[in-house]
Design an enzyme around this catalytic site. Structure first.
Site, PDB file in Angstrom:
ATOM      1  N   LEU A  41       0.879  -1.164   0.000  1.00  0.00           N
ATOM      2  CA  LEU A  41       0.000   0.000   0.000  1.00  0.00           C
ATOM      3  C   LEU A  41       0.919   1.217   0.000  1.00  0.00           C
ATOM      4  CD1 LEU A  41      -2.884  -0.441   2.635  1.00  0.00           C
ATOM      5  CD2 LEU A  41      -3.126   0.049   0.213  1.00  0.00           C
ATOM      6  N   ASP A  42       0.621   2.207  -0.823  1.00  0.00           N
ATOM      7  CA  ASP A  42       1.428   3.435  -0.836  1.00  0.00           C
ATOM      8  C   ASP A  42       1.473   4.057   0.548  1.00  0.00           C
ATOM      9  OD1 ASP A  42       0.982   3.290  -3.640  1.00  0.00           O
ATOM     10  OD2 ASP A  42      -0.553   4.841  -3.518  1.00  0.00           O
ATOM     11  N   LYS A  43       2.457   4.880   0.727  1.00  0.00           N
ATOM     12  CA  LYS A  43       2.586   5.656   1.961  1.00  0.00           C
ATOM     13  C   LYS A  43       1.336   6.526   2.190  1.00  0.00           C
ATOM     14  CE  LYS A  43       5.869   8.791   4.117  1.00  0.00           C
ATOM     15  NZ  LYS A  43       7.147   9.478   3.983  1.00  0.00           N
ATOM     16  N   SER A  45      -1.708   5.854   1.266  1.00  0.00           N
ATOM     17  CA  SER A  45      -2.937   5.061   1.364  1.00  0.00           C
ATOM     18  C   SER A  45      -3.027   4.417   2.739  1.00  0.00           C
ATOM     19  CB  SER A  45      -2.954   3.983   0.278  1.00  0.00           C
ATOM     20  OG  SER A  45      -2.925   4.589  -1.000  1.00  0.00           O
TER      21      SER A  45
END
Length: 186
Positions: A41-43, A45
């Site tokens: 998961l992106d930073k 998100s």
């Protein structure tokens, strides 16, 4: 073992430290040894991140060939039209090629925890929540998909991966499920 973790905003999906020192890592929340993320998961998100100590299970969860549906609730800027939602359902073309069709619907605003920092608020521009389920895993895919139909993402929370759901976990909390070890296929 399978770990369900509610990844807070600003935390990297890795145990090693951030070379820029800007935010936390999984090590700050999960004291378990020998588990690794099954996907990312992106930073920017939030939400469900699965971790496991089982390499075969990790592969089955994260590899696109196995088509695990990942479900996201995303707050977008604006009011989506039927045409915009249908374009997302059919798949949109991004710089790295077309996406597969997605499951998409407008949803009521969920009762989530406040985000820190809060999203930007503009009095003259409404926001809407939509649910998007995909079975790909390209970098920042949901954000790029909503942008492609002129619905910029303001907040993105993954609520499910396959049958595993975020239910009942607050940001930074995790739950351990004992899973039978996967067997390698011959």
């Amino acid at each position: 073992m399978l770990v369900l973790f509610n990844k807070p905003y600003g935390v990297l999906s890795q145990f090693t430290s951030d070379p820029l020192g800007s935010g936390g890592t999984l090590r700050d929340f999960i004291p378990l040894r020998g588990v690794y993320p099954a996907g990312r998961l992106d930073k920017d998100s939030e939400g469900l991140l699965l971790l496991t100590d089982d390499g075969a299970l990790q592969h089955r969860i994260s590899h696109p060939r196995h088509k695990s549906w990942k479900t996201y609730w995303t707050q977008v800027e604006g009011q989506p039209t039927d045409d915009q939602l249908e374009r997302l359902r059919q798949g949109v073309t991004l710089k790295d090629g077309p996406t597969r069709p997605a499951r998409v619907r407008a949803i009521p605003e969920p009762d989530f925890w406040p985000r820190d920092p809060p999203i930007r608020f503009r009095q003259s521009i409404p926001t809407t929540w939509i649910e998007i389920a995909i079975h790909e895993g390209r970098n920042r895919q949901v954000r790029r998909m909503t942008a492609a139909v002129d619905l910029p993402t303001l907040r993105l929370v993954r609520v499910a991966v396959g049958d595993w759901r975020l239910d009942g976990l607050r940001p930074g909390e995790y739950r351990v499920l004992n899973q039978p070890r996967s067997r390698a296929r011959s």
